[in-house]
Design an enzyme around this catalytic site. Structure first.
Site, PDB file in Angstrom:
ATOM      1  N   ASP A  46       0.966  -1.113   0.180  1.00 14.65           N
ATOM      2  CA  ASP A  46       0.169   0.379   0.397  1.00 14.65           C
ATOM      3  C   ASP A  46       1.001   0.646   0.007  1.00 14.65           C
ATOM      4  OD1 ASP A  46       0.888  -0.873   2.869  1.00 14.65           O
ATOM      5  OD2 ASP A  46      -0.745   0.436   3.278  1.00 14.65           O
ATOM      6  N   ASP A  61       8.777   4.270  -1.141  1.00 11.96           N
ATOM      7  CA  ASP A  61       7.498   4.421  -0.086  1.00 11.96           C
ATOM      8  C   ASP A  61       7.154   2.979  -0.620  1.00 11.96           C
ATOM      9  OD1 ASP A  61       7.213   3.279   2.537  1.00 11.96           O
ATOM     10  OD2 ASP A  61       6.798   5.575   3.299  1.00 11.96           O
ATOM     11  N   GLU A  71      -0.333  -1.256   5.722  1.00 15.40           N
ATOM     12  CA  GLU A  71       1.443  -0.385   6.938  1.00 15.40           C
ATOM     13  C   GLU A  71       1.250   0.504   7.199  1.00 15.40           C
ATOM     14  OE1 GLU A  71       4.713   0.924   7.944  1.00 15.40           O
ATOM     15  OE2 GLU A  71       3.826   1.657   6.612  1.00 15.40           O
TER      16      GLU A  71
END
Ligand SMILES: [Zn+2]
Length: 389
Positions: A77, A107, A139
């Protein structure tokens, strides 16, 4: 069917970024693609769905089904792009000036792509121990997707010796991070015209007592001498923070509602519960005092989520692996949370190590440098090669 077995890491990154897997939305299109990619290599994956069935984690074992392998773990995610001023399409990887721009490039779909690119590399080696790939969801909204995935791995896979969680660290070995607990508080007052203040109970005024408790607690924490592990962190102590407060409707009405969002963060030497528990005890006291003034008044609260810290290990296998391959013997800890603490809590030796800089995470025009992406690929190749030793 299209054969995906010879895709480069960069081509895999292009595909992963093109799935707009913002945490609030489904990630199943991405998971389908990854499952297909693994199947093209003859690797069977296992899914772990969330309660709604619209998101899934996925993991796979590559090589012999024996203990002592290596987990490469990332989340699928990404944070939203709403309201951010992007100069490129966030869902297309754009290369410019030695950087790869796109949501998730640093990220952390960059690491996810590198981990997936290791599959053919691993299969070409005579592995003695397996490579395990683990991709989570959610996350970015409190690390809630990894725990059920890791539990399922523990139940179905031979235990790996080390887990590398590839959040961006500039490829340094990060061996400690903060733990956190979030507490959502609802203060319920009793509404009267403010000219009759003594007959009402103002939720805003009572919330002020909570703010005062938080300030006093932070003063107390700062007066304590940090333990040796916490001393590695900056700041070297826990913090209690009120991130949001909303209350009241008008200047002449005692407030009926006030809501606060409180976050407690603690370095690996401390425990956020050491501060969250006395906060809750204080809320219980305040609740009783308010109910004594009016039965409709009071306080309710809940912990919205908590993330365990990553504690530096003594002779940890994960740390030793990264140190041996990078030559980095410095001590690095970070104040943000990751899924590494959740792996460690379930018995894995864990380290955070991934390409890129956390400073570019969550930003508009998020990027990872081509140099870090390539260095990350070289490091993972050497990590995987140790599985053939
Ligand atoms: Zn991340």
């Amino acid at each position: 069917m299209l054969d995906r077995s010879d895709l480069s890491a960069r081509a895999i990154l292009d595909r992963l970024v093109a799935f707009p897997t913002v945490s609030r939305d489904s990630n199943l299109d991405l998971i389908d693609w990854v499952e297909g990619y693994l199947a093209d290599h003859g690797v069977t994956a296992r899914r772990v769905y969330d309660a709604t069935g619209t998101k899934a984690a996925l993991y796979a074992n590559v090589g012999p089904e024996v203990e002592g392998g290596l987990v490469l773990s990332g989340h699928t995610d990404v944070v939203p792009v709403d309201g951010q001023d992007w100069s490129t399409d966030p869902w297309t990887v754009t290369e410019k000036d030695g950087k790869l721009f796109g949501r998730g490039c640093v990220d952390m779909k960059g690491f996810d792509a590198l981990a997936l690119a290791m599959v053919p590399h691993a299969l070409a080696l005579d592995l003695k121990r397996p490579l395990q790939i683990a991709l989570s969801y959610d996350e970015e909204v409190g690390c809630v997707g990894a725990p059920p995935m890791i539990d399922d791995m523990v139940a179905h896979l031979p235990r790996a010796a080390a887990a590398v969680i590839g959040e961006p660290t500039g490829l340094r070995a990060v061996t400690g991070h903060n733990a956190s607990v979030m507490v959502d508080i609802h203060v319920k007052g009793y509404e009267v015209h403010s000219s009759k203040l003594p007959e009402g109970v103002s939720a805003v005024h009572e919330a002020g007592r909570i703010l005062q408790w938080v300030n006093d607690r932070n003063d107390l924490i700062r007066s304590e001498t940090p333990d040796a592990v916490s001393a590695l962190f900056d700041p070297p102590h826990a913090t209690v923070h009120v991130g949001q407060i909303h209350g009241g409707t008008a200047h002449n009405i005692t407030a009926k509602d006030c809501r606060l969002a409180v976050g407690v963060r603690a370095p690996a030497g401390d425990d956020p519960d050491r501060h969250a528990a006395p906060l809750e005890a204080f809320l219980a006291e305040l609740d009783a005092a308010m109910k004594a003034r009016h039965p409709n008044a009071g306080i309710t609260w809940s912990r919205s989520f908590g993330v365990p810290g990553l504690k530096p290990e003594t002779d940890g296998a994960a740390e030793a692996l990264v140190r041996r391959l990078t030559g980095d013997n410095g001590t690095h800890v970070v104040t943000y949370g990751t899924e590494a603490g959740q792996f460690q809590e379930r018995g894995y030796s864990a380290v955070v190590c991934g390409p890129g800089d956390i400073a570019q995470a969550h930003q508009p025009d998020e990027w990872i440098s081509v140099a870090q992406f390539e260095a990350g690929e070289a490091l993972l190749r050497r990590m995987v090669a140790t599985l053939a030793e």
